[in-house]
Design an enzyme around this catalytic site. Structure first.
Site, PDB file in Angstrom:
ATOM      1  N   THR A 189      -9.858  -0.132   4.349  1.00  0.00           N
ATOM      2  CA  THR A 189     -10.449   0.175   3.048  1.00  0.00           C
ATOM      3  C   THR A 189     -11.827  -0.459   2.882  1.00  0.00           C
ATOM      4  OG1 THR A 189     -10.168  -0.284   0.688  1.00  0.00           O
ATOM      5  CG2 THR A 189      -9.121  -1.811   2.168  1.00  0.00           C
ATOM      6  N   ASP A 190     -12.611   0.115   1.970  1.00  0.00           N
ATOM      7  CA  ASP A 190     -13.924  -0.467   1.656  1.00  0.00           C
ATOM      8  C   ASP A 190     -13.796  -1.819   0.947  1.00  0.00           C
ATOM      9  OD1 ASP A 190     -12.998   0.472  -0.814  1.00  0.00           O
ATOM     10  OD2 ASP A 190     -14.785   1.659  -1.278  1.00  0.00           O
ATOM     11  N   GLU A 191     -12.599  -2.091   0.393  1.00  0.00           N
ATOM     12  CA  GLU A 191     -12.446  -3.311  -0.407  1.00  0.00           C
ATOM     13  C   GLU A 191     -12.547  -4.586   0.419  1.00  0.00           C
ATOM     14  OE1 GLU A 191      -9.359  -3.471  -3.223  1.00  0.00           O
ATOM     15  OE2 GLU A 191      -9.441  -1.347  -3.663  1.00  0.00           O
ATOM     16  N   LYS A 219      -5.760   6.013 -20.082  1.00  0.00           N
ATOM     17  CA  LYS A 219      -6.014   4.574 -20.253  1.00  0.00           C
ATOM     18  C   LYS A 219      -7.150   4.109 -19.343  1.00  0.00           C
ATOM     19  CE  LYS A 219      -2.024   3.883 -22.622  1.00  0.00           C
ATOM     20  NZ  LYS A 219      -1.709   5.278 -22.973  1.00  0.00           N
ATOM     21  N   ALA A 222       0.572   2.671   7.136  1.00  0.00           N
ATOM     22  CA  ALA A 222       1.548   1.946   6.294  1.00  0.00           C
ATOM     23  C   ALA A 222       0.945   0.689   5.701  1.00  0.00           C
ATOM     24  CB  ALA A 222       2.780   1.601   7.123  1.00  0.00           C
ATOM     25  N   ILE A 236      -1.882   9.185   1.521  1.00  0.00           N
ATOM     26  CA  ILE A 236      -2.869   9.637   2.519  1.00  0.00           C
ATOM     27  C   ILE A 236      -2.158  10.046   3.813  1.00  0.00           C
ATOM     28  CG2 ILE A 236      -5.009   9.068   3.726  1.00  0.00           C
ATOM     29  CD1 ILE A 236      -5.541   6.950   1.584  1.00  0.00           C
ATOM     30  N   TYR A 254      -4.394  -7.837  -2.272  1.00  0.00           N
ATOM     31  CA  TYR A 254      -4.359  -6.599  -1.482  1.00  0.00           C
ATOM     32  C   TYR A 254      -5.513  -6.551  -0.484  1.00  0.00           C
ATOM     33  CZ  TYR A 254      -5.562  -1.807  -0.232  1.00  0.00           C
ATOM     34  OH  TYR A 254      -5.937  -0.688   0.473  1.00  0.00           O
ATOM     35  N   SER A 255      -6.747  -6.699  -0.989  1.00  0.00           N
ATOM     36  CA  SER A 255      -7.890  -6.531  -0.079  1.00  0.00           C
ATOM     37  C   SER A 255      -7.959  -7.660   0.942  1.00  0.00           C
ATOM     38  CB  SER A 255      -9.196  -6.371  -0.847  1.00  0.00           C
ATOM     39  OG  SER A 255      -9.382  -7.397  -1.790  1.00  0.00           O
ATOM     40  N   LYS A 266      -5.658  -6.651   3.716  1.00  0.00           N
ATOM     41  CA  LYS A 266      -6.262  -5.580   4.524  1.00  0.00           C
ATOM     42  C   LYS A 266      -7.358  -6.169   5.416  1.00  0.00           C
ATOM     43  CE  LYS A 266      -5.532  -1.757   4.607  1.00  0.00           C
ATOM     44  NZ  LYS A 266      -4.530  -0.961   5.378  1.00  0.00           N
TER      45      LYS A 266
HETATM   46  P1  NAD Z   1       0.647   4.609  -0.418  1.00  0.00           P
HETATM   47  O1  NAD Z   1       1.054   3.362  -1.151  1.00  0.00           O
HETATM   48  O2  NAD Z   1       0.623   5.905  -1.134  1.00  0.00           O
HETATM   49  O3  NAD Z   1       1.592   4.805   0.858  1.00  0.00           O
HETATM   50  C1  NAD Z   1       1.978   3.754   1.670  1.00  0.00           C
HETATM   51  C2  NAD Z   1       3.144   4.243   2.536  1.00  0.00           C
HETATM   52  O4  NAD Z   1       3.504   3.156   3.439  1.00  0.00           O
HETATM   53  C3  NAD Z   1       4.400   4.590   1.746  1.00  0.00           C
HETATM   54  O5  NAD Z   1       4.968   5.784   2.229  1.00  0.00           O
HETATM   55  C4  NAD Z   1       5.342   3.416   1.998  1.00  0.00           C
HETATM   56  O6  NAD Z   1       6.717   3.760   1.928  1.00  0.00           O
HETATM   57  C5  NAD Z   1       4.933   3.002   3.403  1.00  0.00           C
HETATM   58  N1  NAD Z   1       5.240   1.598   3.690  1.00  0.00           N
HETATM   59  C6  NAD Z   1       4.998   0.518   2.895  1.00  0.00           C
HETATM   60  N2  NAD Z   1       5.446  -0.596   3.482  1.00  0.00           N
HETATM   61  C7  NAD Z   1       5.967  -0.217   4.687  1.00  0.00           C
HETATM   62  C8  NAD Z   1       6.578  -0.915   5.756  1.00  0.00           C
HETATM   63  N3  NAD Z   1       6.752  -2.254   5.719  1.00  0.00           N
HETATM   64  N4  NAD Z   1       6.994  -0.223   6.835  1.00  0.00           N
HETATM   65  C9  NAD Z   1       6.831   1.130   6.887  1.00  0.00           C
HETATM   66  N5  NAD Z   1       6.269   1.846   5.900  1.00  0.00           N
HETATM   67  C10 NAD Z   1       5.845   1.185   4.813  1.00  0.00           C
HETATM   68  O7  NAD Z   1      -0.758   4.253   0.216  1.00  0.00           O
HETATM   69  P2  NAD Z   1      -2.021   5.197   0.496  1.00  0.00           P
HETATM   70  O8  NAD Z   1      -2.874   5.227  -0.705  1.00  0.00           O
HETATM   71  O9  NAD Z   1      -1.557   6.448   1.118  1.00  0.00           O
HETATM   72  O10 NAD Z   1      -2.782   4.309   1.584  1.00  0.00           O
HETATM   73  C11 NAD Z   1      -2.536   4.490   2.975  1.00  0.00           C
HETATM   74  C12 NAD Z   1      -3.456   3.584   3.764  1.00  0.00           C
HETATM   75  O11 NAD Z   1      -4.815   3.885   3.457  1.00  0.00           O
HETATM   76  C13 NAD Z   1      -3.287   2.088   3.443  1.00  0.00           C
HETATM   77  O12 NAD Z   1      -3.435   1.361   4.652  1.00  0.00           O
HETATM   78  C14 NAD Z   1      -4.439   1.782   2.504  1.00  0.00           C
HETATM   79  O13 NAD Z   1      -4.827   0.431   2.595  1.00  0.00           O
HETATM   80  C15 NAD Z   1      -5.503   2.703   3.057  1.00  0.00           C
HETATM   81  N6  NAD Z   1      -6.537   3.156   2.096  1.00  0.00           N
HETATM   82  C16 NAD Z   1      -6.173   3.716   0.897  1.00  0.00           C
HETATM   83  C17 NAD Z   1      -7.169   4.197   0.050  1.00  0.00           C
HETATM   84  C18 NAD Z   1      -6.825   4.849  -1.278  1.00  0.00           C
HETATM   85  O14 NAD Z   1      -7.725   5.148  -2.049  1.00  0.00           O
HETATM   86  N7  NAD Z   1      -5.567   5.106  -1.581  1.00  0.00           N
HETATM   87  C19 NAD Z   1      -8.513   4.098   0.416  1.00  0.00           C
HETATM   88  C20 NAD Z   1      -8.847   3.515   1.639  1.00  0.00           C
HETATM   89  C21 NAD Z   1      -7.840   3.058   2.481  1.00  0.00           C
HETATM   90  O1  DAU Z   2     -11.420   1.392  -2.504  1.00  0.00           O
HETATM   91  C1  DAU Z   2     -10.297   1.802  -1.798  1.00  0.00           C
HETATM   92  C2  DAU Z   2      -9.056   1.377  -2.538  1.00  0.00           C
HETATM   93  O2  DAU Z   2      -8.930   2.268  -3.644  1.00  0.00           O
HETATM   94  C3  DAU Z   2      -7.805   1.412  -1.691  1.00  0.00           C
HETATM   95  O3  DAU Z   2      -7.927   0.467  -0.661  1.00  0.00           O
HETATM   96  C4  DAU Z   2      -6.560   1.108  -2.537  1.00  0.00           C
HETATM   97  O4  DAU Z   2      -5.397   1.265  -1.755  1.00  0.00           O
HETATM   98  C5  DAU Z   2      -6.526   2.077  -3.701  1.00  0.00           C
HETATM   99  O5  DAU Z   2      -5.445   1.757  -4.553  1.00  0.00           O
HETATM  100  C6  DAU Z   2      -7.826   2.031  -4.484  1.00  0.00           C
HETATM  101  O6  DAU Z   2      -7.980   0.759  -5.150  1.00  0.00           O
HETATM  102  P1  DAU Z   2      -8.514   0.646  -6.664  1.00  0.00           P
HETATM  103  O7  DAU Z   2      -7.964  -0.613  -7.219  1.00  0.00           O
HETATM  104  O8  DAU Z   2      -9.966   0.879  -6.732  1.00  0.00           O
HETATM  105  O9  DAU Z   2      -7.784   1.966  -7.283  1.00  0.00           O
HETATM  106  P2  DAU Z   2      -7.045   2.237  -8.670  1.00  0.00           P
HETATM  107  O10 DAU Z   2      -6.687   3.677  -8.669  1.00  0.00           O
HETATM  108  O11 DAU Z   2      -5.955   1.266  -8.937  1.00  0.00           O
HETATM  109  O12 DAU Z   2      -8.185   1.985  -9.737  1.00  0.00           O
HETATM  110  C7  DAU Z   2      -9.429   2.678  -9.671  1.00  0.00           C
HETATM  111  C8  DAU Z   2     -10.317   2.161 -10.781  1.00  0.00           C
HETATM  112  O13 DAU Z   2      -9.793   2.613 -12.039  1.00  0.00           O
HETATM  113  C9  DAU Z   2     -10.379   0.660 -10.875  1.00  0.00           C
HETATM  114  O14 DAU Z   2     -11.698   0.276 -11.254  1.00  0.00           O
HETATM  115  C10 DAU Z   2      -9.388   0.301 -11.984  1.00  0.00           C
HETATM  116  C11 DAU Z   2      -9.478   1.504 -12.887  1.00  0.00           C
HETATM  117  N1  DAU Z   2      -8.246   1.880 -13.620  1.00  0.00           N
HETATM  118  C12 DAU Z   2      -7.077   1.958 -12.925  1.00  0.00           C
HETATM  119  C13 DAU Z   2      -5.913   2.375 -13.568  1.00  0.00           C
HETATM  120  C14 DAU Z   2      -4.596   2.445 -12.808  1.00  0.00           C
HETATM  121  C15 DAU Z   2      -8.307   2.243 -14.969  1.00  0.00           C
HETATM  122  O15 DAU Z   2      -9.376   2.190 -15.606  1.00  0.00           O
HETATM  123  N2  DAU Z   2      -7.163   2.666 -15.613  1.00  0.00           N
HETATM  124  C16 DAU Z   2      -5.963   2.743 -14.950  1.00  0.00           C
HETATM  125  O16 DAU Z   2      -4.958   3.147 -15.566  1.00  0.00           O
END
Ligand code: NAD
Ligand code: DAU
Length: 333
Positions: A119-121, A201, A77, A13, A146-147, A150
């Site tokens: 995050t919504d979690e 999967k 991060a 993101i 994780y959640s 957060k």
């Molecule tokens: P990501 O895992 O793709 O990226 C995380 C980045 O943070 C990476 O570039 C990693 O190298 C860096 N990082 C990790 N530990 C670090 C540290 N100690 N110091 C500096 N950098 C560090 O994650 P993302 O999916 O891009 O999520 C970004 C943010 O958005 C997170 O805070 C996550 O909780 C939040 N978020 C993600 C989602 C989602 O669906 N992916 C949804 C809602 C909120």
């Molecule tokens: O809701 C926001 C969150 O969404 C963020 O805070 C997290 O950083 C982000 O990773 C994501 O969390 P989820 O655990 O919901 O995402 P994930 O992509 O791991 O899984 C999405 C859904 O799909 C979940 O119900 C588990 C399922 N899943 C996941 C994987 C990797 C599968 O069915 N098959 C898979 O291979």
């Protein structure tokens, strides 16, 4: 012209945020602080002229120096993957809690602005038949390491606003998808499975619901909050896709890619059932609306764009594919 410090800007993101900022605010100076964990990739920022600092958000001296230079710190991060937090929670406590604490202390010293990405979690989950949505007033009830970390980081931000008067906003967003997402996550894992000739999967029955949003819609909301968000406020971000379960998503990916089908694999322990965000505050107060929408799944256009990106960028994901799948296979997933 602003100076933005973007933590985690080499992740999914964060790097999309940097690309959007470059398109919309070409005058801004962008400093990226990223540890380049397995989830960070310097190549995500190719073609941008950011000042890139490889480092840890827990490094107080480094964070202090960078926060001092920034008008706004946008804190992405984090350790972000639930499945990893079930295997080894420690890095989640370090980065998500101690890292956020470290940023907050620097913000407190320098008096400049923070936007914290969450995050919504943090709200826990809803029953599959529960029509409710999470609002900004929903009590926190996180399920996974994780959640929980957060949620802890959000509480720290709120406490620093109230006790020390720092300037900060928080946004809590639902599940993102789009380019540059690590292939450990649900949607890119299935897309790259199909591209690599492997079977997609689905965990358990696949009835779980995630309120999917395209990453550009998330980041557009973050920019609005940076411009017009009220100090100390939390904004929920979600695109009203809380009627689409995992099974429907995997079926749509198979349909769009012409794949014959998928297999069910071991479920995630403690699997959250349903997330659903009420983003009324963001929409009415700041005028935000998602651009990636359609009547049925709300995801068709966004998924087509995302599939095309993974198809065109095999060199970006292929080196990690075998390692990621091996780790999943060891857990029956
Ligand atoms: P990501 O895992 O793709 O990226 C995380 C980045 O943070 C990476 O570039 C990693 O190298 C860096 N990082 C990790 N530990 C670090 C540290 N100690 N110091 C500096 N950098 C560090 O994650 P993302 O999916 O891009 O999520 C970004 C943010 O958005 C997170 O805070 C996550 O909780 C939040 N978020 C993600 C989602 C989602 O669906 N992916 C949804 C809602 C909120
Ligand atoms: O809701 C926001 C969150 O969404 C963020 O805070 C997290 O950083 C982000 O990773 C994501 O969390 P989820 O655990 O919901 O995402 P994930 O992509 O791991 O899984 C999405 C859904 O799909 C979940 O119900 C588990 C399922 N899943 C996941 C994987 C990797 C599968 O069915 N098959 C898979 O291979």
């Amino acid at each position: 012209m602003r100076t933005l410090l973007v933590t985690g800007g080499a992740g999914f993101i964060g790097s999309n945020f940097v690309h959007m900022t470059r398109r919309r605010y070409p005058g801004d100076h962008i400093i990226v602080l990223d540890k380049l964990t397995y989830a960070g990739n310097r190549a995500n920022l190719a073609g941008t002229d950011v000042e890139f600092i490889e480092g840890d958000v827990c490094d107080a001296a480094l964070v202090d120096k960078l926060v001092a230079r920034a008008d706004i710190t946008v804190h992405f991060a984090a350790e972000s993957h639930n499945d990893n937090s079930l295997r080894d929670p420690r890095p989640f406590v370090d980065t998500n809690i101690v890292g956020t604490f470290t940023i907050l202390e620097a913000i407190r010293r320098h008096g400049n602005r923070l936007h914290h990405i969450s995050t919504d979690e943090v709200y826990g989950d809803l029953g599959l038949d529960d029509p409710a949505r999470f609002t900004e007033e929903t009590p926190y009830e996180p399920s996974s390491p994780y959640s929980a970390t957060k949620a802890g980081s959000d509480h720290l931000v709120r406490a620093w606003v109230r006790s020390f008067g720092i300037r900060a906003t928080i946004s809590n967003c639902s599940n993102n998808y789009g380019p540059y997402q690590h292939i450990e996550k649900f949607i890119p894992r299935q897309i790259t499975n199909i591209l690599a000739g492997q079977t997609p999967k689905l965990y358990g029955t696949g009835e779980q619901v995630r309120d999917w949003i395209h990453v550009d819609d998330h980041n557009a909301a973050v920019h609005l909050i940076l411009e017009r968000g009220r100090n100390g406020e939390t904004y929920n971000i979600g695109a009203d896709n809380d009627h689409v379960n995992n099974k429907a998503v995997i079926e749509l990916i198979c349909e769009l890619m012409g794949a014959p089908g998928y297999e069910h694999v071991a479920d995630r322990p403690g699997h959250d059932q349903r997330y659903a965000m009420d983003s009324t505050k963001l929409r009415t107060e700041l005028g935000w609306a998602p651009e990636y929408t359609d009547n049925q799944t709300g995801m068709r256009a966004g998924l087509e764009q995302t599939i095309a990106w993974y198809r065109d960028n095999g060199q970006w994901w292929a080196p990690a594919k075998q390692r990621v799948e091996q780790a999943y296979a060891e857990r029956g997933q």
